[in-house]
Design a protein around this motif. Sequence first.
Motif, PDB file in Angstrom:
ATOM      1  N   ALA A  64       0.982   9.953  -5.338  1.00 39.88           N
ATOM      2  CA  ALA A  64       2.311   9.431  -5.042  1.00 39.88           C
ATOM      3  C   ALA A  64       2.290   7.922  -5.189  1.00 39.88           C
ATOM      4  N   PHE A  65       3.410   7.362  -5.664  1.00 37.39           N
ATOM      5  CA  PHE A  65       3.501   5.936  -5.939  1.00 37.39           C
ATOM      6  C   PHE A  65       4.704   5.348  -5.209  1.00 37.39           C
ATOM      7  N   LEU A  66       4.459   4.246  -4.502  1.00 32.73           N
ATOM      8  CA  LEU A  66       5.513   3.561  -3.780  1.00 32.73           C
ATOM      9  C   LEU A  66       5.498   2.080  -4.145  1.00 32.73           C
ATOM     10  N   ASP A  67       6.631   1.392  -3.888  1.00 33.39           N
ATOM     11  CA  ASP A  67       6.701  -0.055  -4.049  1.00 33.39           C
ATOM     12  C   ASP A  67       7.804  -0.571  -3.137  1.00 33.39           C
ATOM     13  N   SER A  68       8.161  -1.849  -3.284  1.00 29.07           N
ATOM     14  CA  SER A  68       9.135  -2.457  -2.373  1.00 29.07           C
ATOM     15  C   SER A  68      10.529  -1.837  -2.509  1.00 29.07           C
ATOM     16  N   SER A  93      -4.085   0.119   1.509  1.00 27.70           N
ATOM     17  CA  SER A  93      -2.707   0.205   1.995  1.00 27.70           C
ATOM     18  C   SER A  93      -2.596   1.152   3.191  1.00 27.70           C
ATOM     19  N   ALA A  94      -3.729   1.630   3.708  1.00 26.60           N
ATOM     20  CA  ALA A  94      -3.713   2.649   4.757  1.00 26.60           C
ATOM     21  C   ALA A  94      -2.941   2.196   5.992  1.00 26.60           C
ATOM     22  N   ALA A  95      -3.066   0.908   6.354  1.00 24.13           N
ATOM     23  CA  ALA A  95      -2.406   0.412   7.565  1.00 24.13           C
ATOM     24  C   ALA A  95      -0.892   0.324   7.401  1.00 24.13           C
ATOM     25  N   TRP A  96      -0.392   0.348   6.173  1.00 22.60           N
ATOM     26  CA  TRP A  96       1.044   0.208   5.934  1.00 22.60           C
ATOM     27  C   TRP A  96       1.761   1.550   5.866  1.00 22.60           C
ATOM     28  N   LEU A  97       1.007   2.637   5.788  1.00 23.57           N
ATOM     29  CA  LEU A  97       1.591   3.945   5.508  1.00 23.57           C
ATOM     30  C   LEU A  97       1.812   4.759   6.783  1.00 23.57           C
ATOM     31  N   ARG A  98       2.878   5.513   6.776  1.00 21.87           N
ATOM     32  CA  ARG A  98       3.163   6.448   7.844  1.00 21.87           C
ATOM     33  C   ARG A  98       3.570   7.773   7.216  1.00 21.87           C
ATOM     34  N   GLY A  99       3.206   8.861   7.891  1.00 17.29           N
ATOM     35  CA  GLY A  99       3.581  10.186   7.423  1.00 17.29           C
ATOM     36  C   GLY A  99       4.177  10.998   8.553  1.00 17.29           C
ATOM     37  N   PHE A 100       5.225  11.751   8.249  1.00 17.74           N
ATOM     38  CA  PHE A 100       5.866  12.573   9.281  1.00 17.74           C
ATOM     39  C   PHE A 100       6.267  13.921   8.687  1.00 17.74           C
ATOM     40  N   PRO A 101       5.957  15.022   9.380  1.00 18.57           N
ATOM     41  CA  PRO A 101       5.205  15.099  10.641  1.00 18.57           C
ATOM     42  C   PRO A 101       3.702  14.957  10.407  1.00 18.57           C
ATOM     43  N   ARG A 102       2.988  14.523  11.438  1.00 22.56           N
ATOM     44  CA  ARG A 102       1.540  14.327  11.327  1.00 22.56           C
ATOM     45  C   ARG A 102       0.766  15.587  11.703  1.00 22.56           C
ATOM     46  N   MET A 153      -2.116  -3.350  -7.403  1.00 23.85           N
ATOM     47  CA  MET A 153      -1.925  -1.997  -6.894  1.00 23.85           C
ATOM     48  C   MET A 153      -2.889  -1.774  -5.744  1.00 23.85           C
ATOM     49  N   TYR A 154      -2.345  -1.289  -4.641  1.00 19.94           N
ATOM     50  CA  TYR A 154      -3.116  -0.991  -3.441  1.00 19.94           C
ATOM     51  C   TYR A 154      -3.082   0.525  -3.232  1.00 19.94           C
ATOM     52  N   ILE A 196     -15.377  31.354  14.601  1.00 22.30           N
ATOM     53  CA  ILE A 196     -15.638  30.361  13.562  1.00 22.30           C
ATOM     54  C   ILE A 196     -14.303  29.817  13.086  1.00 22.30           C
ATOM     55  N   ASN A 197     -14.134  28.526  13.186  1.00 20.98           N
ATOM     56  CA  ASN A 197     -12.928  27.869  12.690  1.00 20.98           C
ATOM     57  C   ASN A 197     -13.259  27.091  11.424  1.00 20.98           C
ATOM     58  N   MET A 198     -12.725  27.542  10.298  1.00 18.87           N
ATOM     59  CA  MET A 198     -12.961  26.881   9.020  1.00 18.87           C
ATOM     60  C   MET A 198     -11.873  25.843   8.778  1.00 18.87           C
ATOM     61  N   GLN A 199     -12.291  24.608   8.504  1.00 14.42           N
ATOM     62  CA  GLN A 199     -11.340  23.548   8.204  1.00 14.42           C
ATOM     63  C   GLN A 199     -11.447  23.179   6.725  1.00 14.42           C
ATOM     64  N   PHE A 200     -10.315  22.990   6.098  1.00 10.64           N
ATOM     65  CA  PHE A 200     -10.266  22.599   4.697  1.00 10.64           C
ATOM     66  C   PHE A 200      -9.601  21.235   4.600  1.00 10.64           C
ATOM     67  N   LYS A 201     -10.275  20.323   3.929  1.00 14.32           N
ATOM     68  CA  LYS A 201      -9.738  18.975   3.750  1.00 14.32           C
ATOM     69  C   LYS A 201      -9.376  18.766   2.285  1.00 14.32           C
ATOM     70  N   GLN A 202      -8.178  18.271   2.064  1.00 14.61           N
ATOM     71  CA  GLN A 202      -7.721  17.955   0.713  1.00 14.61           C
ATOM     72  C   GLN A 202      -7.270  16.501   0.675  1.00 14.61           C
ATOM     73  N   VAL A 203      -7.472  15.880  -0.490  1.00 19.04           N
ATOM     74  CA  VAL A 203      -7.227  14.444  -0.633  1.00 19.04           C
ATOM     75  C   VAL A 203      -6.118  14.214  -1.659  1.00 19.04           C
ATOM     76  N   THR A 204      -5.114  13.452  -1.262  1.00 18.14           N
ATOM     77  CA  THR A 204      -4.020  13.047  -2.140  1.00 18.14           C
ATOM     78  C   THR A 204      -4.032  11.526  -2.242  1.00 18.14           C
ATOM     79  N   SER A 205      -3.893  11.008  -3.451  1.00 15.40           N
ATOM     80  CA  SER A 205      -3.908   9.556  -3.662  1.00 15.40           C
ATOM     81  C   SER A 205      -2.508   8.985  -3.449  1.00 15.40           C
ATOM     82  N   ILE A 206      -2.430   7.935  -2.624  1.00 15.04           N
ATOM     83  CA  ILE A 206      -1.167   7.242  -2.370  1.00 15.04           C
ATOM     84  C   ILE A 206      -1.317   5.793  -2.834  1.00 15.04           C
ATOM     85  N   PHE A 207      -0.503   5.397  -3.803  1.00 17.56           N
ATOM     86  CA  PHE A 207      -0.581   4.056  -4.375  1.00 17.56           C
ATOM     87  C   PHE A 207       0.640   3.232  -3.977  1.00 17.56           C
ATOM     88  N   TYR A 208       0.405   1.918  -3.818  1.00 16.64           N
ATOM     89  CA  TYR A 208       1.501   0.991  -3.555  1.00 16.64           C
ATOM     90  C   TYR A 208       1.438  -0.115  -4.604  1.00 16.64           C
TER      91      TYR A 208
END
Length: 257
Positions: free
Chosen positions: A11-15, A66-75, A101-102, A129-141
């Motif tokens: 995902a790509f964001l800017d001002s 840019s991690a400190a600038w981003l918010r996601g809802f719902p968390r 680009m950040y 047993i609780n299996m957790q799956f982690k997925q990574v999405t790139s967020i660009f600013y």
Amino acid sequence: YAQVAITPTSAFLDSRQRFETIVLKNNSTDAQEVKIEFKFAYPKANESGNIDLIYDDPTIEEKYSSAAWLRGFPRNFVIGPGERQVIRITAKAPRDIADGMYWSRLITTSSAVSREIGITDDEGINTQINMQFKQVTSIFYKKGELTTGLNLTEIQPSIDEDNLVVLIDYTKSGNAPFLGTAILKVYDSAGKTLLEKEQFVSIYFDGLRRMKANISELNPGTYKIEVELKAGRADIPDGDVVQADSQTILGSFIKSN
């Protein structure tokens, strides 16, 4: 086939575009408990060309995160079988950041709700047993004027059993990652293309890239290699990609048997 499918993968964001949406779909037959968080990371290849995501690099993080600038809802939420959930991503960047680009990674962790695997023993102790799956999405600013580019400096082909392994060294320029496609071609002595393979690349800093192709059907002999890296990839809209000149490097290898 992921338990929770996520689109888009970047995902790509800017001002002007400070909001973006990520859609999650539960492909499993169980309700999934999901939580999201933002972490800074960047891909880096080791000496063998294998890619790792580097999460612990405070110097690079301070400059590009840019991690400190981003918010996601719902968390945190629960998504039922076959259901979809929209996550709204917002960015509020400092006004005084330099052009460039950040980025950050949206980490989505999912696990089945109250899913138990196991048996109860004679003492009434239950195994779970609780299996957790982690997925990574790139967020660009994106901020201001963006540039990127590559200079391919060396190509190192080798044979590993039935596979051709190619390492490409490069230096990167500009203030934005190079998001593109690497194309490997193998030619015979007459210039006929015998093999072609593509893979997406995300290049942030100087380093190397590894490509691998099966050559079991090639006869013994000497072959030429061409590797091209060009900006743009099928999973990212062209308007979000910082354009750059394509770069090509040539090499050769010998297949003995």
